[in-house]
Scaffold this motif. Structure first.
Motif, PDB file in Angstrom:
ATOM      1  N   THR A  29       0.835  -1.206   0.000  1.00 21.02           N
ATOM      2  CA  THR A  29       0.000   0.000   0.000  1.00 21.02           C
ATOM      3  C   THR A  29       0.866   1.250   0.000  1.00 21.02           C
ATOM      4  O   THR A  29       0.587   2.226  -0.716  1.00 21.02           O
ATOM      5  N   LEU A  60       6.154   3.644   1.484  1.00 20.97           N
ATOM      6  CA  LEU A  60       5.981   5.028   1.033  1.00 20.97           C
ATOM      7  C   LEU A  60       7.302   5.609   0.545  1.00 20.97           C
ATOM      8  O   LEU A  60       7.359   6.272  -0.492  1.00 20.97           O
ATOM      9  N   LEU A  97       2.136   8.651  -5.652  1.00 24.90           N
ATOM     10  CA  LEU A  97       1.305   9.829  -5.896  1.00 24.90           C
ATOM     11  C   LEU A  97       1.876  11.074  -5.234  1.00 24.90           C
ATOM     12  O   LEU A  97       1.617  12.197  -5.673  1.00 24.90           O
ATOM     13  N   LEU A 131      -2.238  -0.760  -7.394  1.00 28.92           N
ATOM     14  CA  LEU A 131      -3.585  -0.870  -6.842  1.00 28.92           C
ATOM     15  C   LEU A 131      -4.406  -1.942  -7.568  1.00 28.92           C
ATOM     16  O   LEU A 131      -5.107  -2.730  -6.931  1.00 28.92           O
ATOM     17  N   THR A 163       1.037   3.786  -9.501  1.00 31.47           N
ATOM     18  CA  THR A 163      -0.054   3.603  -8.540  1.00 31.47           C
ATOM     19  C   THR A 163      -1.153   2.739  -9.131  1.00 31.47           C
ATOM     20  O   THR A 163      -1.697   1.849  -8.450  1.00 31.47           O
ATOM     21  N   ALA A 207       2.222   1.957  -3.412  1.00 34.31           N
ATOM     22  CA  ALA A 207       1.216   2.487  -4.328  1.00 34.31           C
ATOM     23  C   ALA A 207       0.949   3.965  -4.061  1.00 34.31           C
ATOM     24  O   ALA A 207       0.980   4.803  -4.972  1.00 34.31           O
ATOM     25  N   LEU A 208       0.693   4.304  -2.798  1.00 33.58           N
ATOM     26  CA  LEU A 208       0.324   5.678  -2.458  1.00 33.58           C
ATOM     27  C   LEU A 208       1.521   6.624  -2.486  1.00 33.58           C
ATOM     28  O   LEU A 208       1.378   7.806  -2.812  1.00 33.58           O
TER      29      LEU A 208
END
Length: 419
Positions: free
Chosen positions: A65, A119, A72, A365, A361, A68-69
């Motif tokens: 996760t 992250l 962004l 996702l 992303t 992915a985030l």
């Protein structure tokens, strides 16, 4: 020669050749190393921290996760401040988070810092693609992405093996110690050899609002969105393979762990080999859209063949027909993945960081959504894996044809000459 704020021109950076390739390959390999090296240690984490297996699995979900985030966030940052500063910040945070993971006394703390690790590690993925877009265009960019897959494609293969060997001499915390050392080494390599590739005059000056507006504009580009979704769905078919193959190959078809490792390695070699054929023989001689279409068609047909095999249409197939279908599907990724990245980024020289973030992303996702579906029917059948792969392959082909429409003159005119 265009100068960057480090005084190094983009042509000079491009001439660095093998050095840039190795640095960017290391950055893109770090996230799969972070995920897959840890896999053999999951049972030990469960025992040591006194958690359930489901809770221990959240340490993987948290990292995925975060990857992915994080893209962004890092992508727009790199368009505003250049590539080096966000990358170095991400690497420093990655090293810190990984070191804390090695010391985590509870599973809750481990989950939290695995999220932070993901992250921060996302910086390597998104900025590596953006740097490629800064330095290359058209055919050169497609060839570079294919070469990059030669390096980054090895990581998922060797990572579990490295993790297993580390566990021979230490416990699961030692894996995070090794990852911390790798992060420090990569940070030093970036400081010394990866120069700034985005000149000041090409950077965005706005804040969060402008970054969001840029992303909305990218998503409003039908062709860019088509390539992004086609690549994401193809990647999800690969994710389905990674998630289901240990169970399918070993539990359903009776392969030993050694045979599974051999088949996994052969499939990865197929992907890498086809990506090299794409970069060295096809790109520049055949339209990238035609090569991409071929790859997506083969993925879809391989998914259909696997569904027919696993559902018993031809009787009990045994291991090797299924293994052959998986090999074909994985190998075709070498035609799909480099070319979707290239074609999408070719449309976005003004916002390569944000575009790279959206591509990454979407892939993570969609893959994260598809992966759990492979076990939806329980442990006695491989049909869900084949269904997911067929749906993802067919979906990627539909997105490519319906949104990209490569036969239209407007589509061709939108791209730089020579592609």
């Amino acid at each position: 020669m265009t100068k960057t704020d480090t005084g190094v021109g983009i042509p000079a950076a491009r001439r660095a050749g093998i050095v840039v390739t190795l640095v960017l390959g290391g950055l893109t390999a770090l996230p799969p190393l972070s995920m897959d090296m840890y896999l053999p240690a999951l049972p030990a984490v469960t025992r040591t921290l006194g958690s359930s297996a489901a809770t221990a699995q959240l340490t993987l979900t948290a990292c995925l996760t975060g990857m992915a985030l994080g893209q962004l966030v890092v992508g727009p940052m790199s368009d505003k401040w250049g590539r080096r500063k966000p990358l170095l910040l991400g690497m420093v945070v990655y090293v810190f988070a990984t070191a804390i993971c090695a010391l985590a006394p509870t599973v809750e703390l481990l989950i939290g810092f695995r999220l932070l690790q993901g992250l921060a590690g996302a910086a390597g993925i998104v900025i590596a693609r953006a740097v490629v877009r800064d330095l290359y265009d058209g055919v050169e960019m497609a060839r570079f992405f294919s070469t990059l897959m030669l390096i980054s494609g090895v990581a998922p293969v060797v990572a579990p093996v490295i993790g297993g060997q580390v566990l021979q001499v230490t416990d699961w915390r030692g894996i995070f110690v090794v990852l911390t050392a790798v992060g420090i080494a990569l940070t030093l390599v970036v400081v010394k050899w990866l120069h700034e590739t985005l000149p000041r005059e090409k950077r965005h000056s706005g804040g969060v609002g402008e970054a969001l507006g840029t992303m909305r504009g990218l998503l409003a580009d039908r062709v860019f969105t088509g390539y992004m979704l086609a690549g994401g769905l193809a990647f999800a078919a690969l994710f389905a393979y990674v998630a289901a193959s240990p169970f399918v190959v070993q539990e359903i078809y009776g392969a030993s762990p050694q045979m599974y490792s051999l088949l996994f390695g052969i499939n990865s070699i197929g992907l890498i080999a086809v990506s090299q054929i794409n970069g060295r023989l096809l790109v520049g001689r055949v339209s990238m859209d035609k090569v991409l279409a071929l790859g997506l068609v083969v993925i879809t047909l391989a998914g259909l063949a696997l569904l027919l095999l696993t559902s018993g249409v031809f009787g009990e197939p045994g291991l090797f027909p299924v293994a052959a279908g998986l090999f074909v599907l994985m190998s075709a990724m070498g035609l799909a993945m480099p070319n979707t990245n290239t074609q999408a980024l070719m449309r976005t020289p003004h916002a390569a960081g944000s575009a790279s973030a959206l591509i990454g992303t979407a892939s993570f996702l969609i893959g994260a959504i598809a992966s759990p579906l492979v076990g939806i029917a329980g442990e006695a059948t491989a049909v869900p894996m084949a269904v997911v792969q067929l749906v993802c392959g067919a979906g990627s082909l539909v997105c490519f044809l319906a949104l990209c429409r490569p036969w239209q003159p407007q589509h061709r005119a939108a791209r730089p000459a020579g592609t």
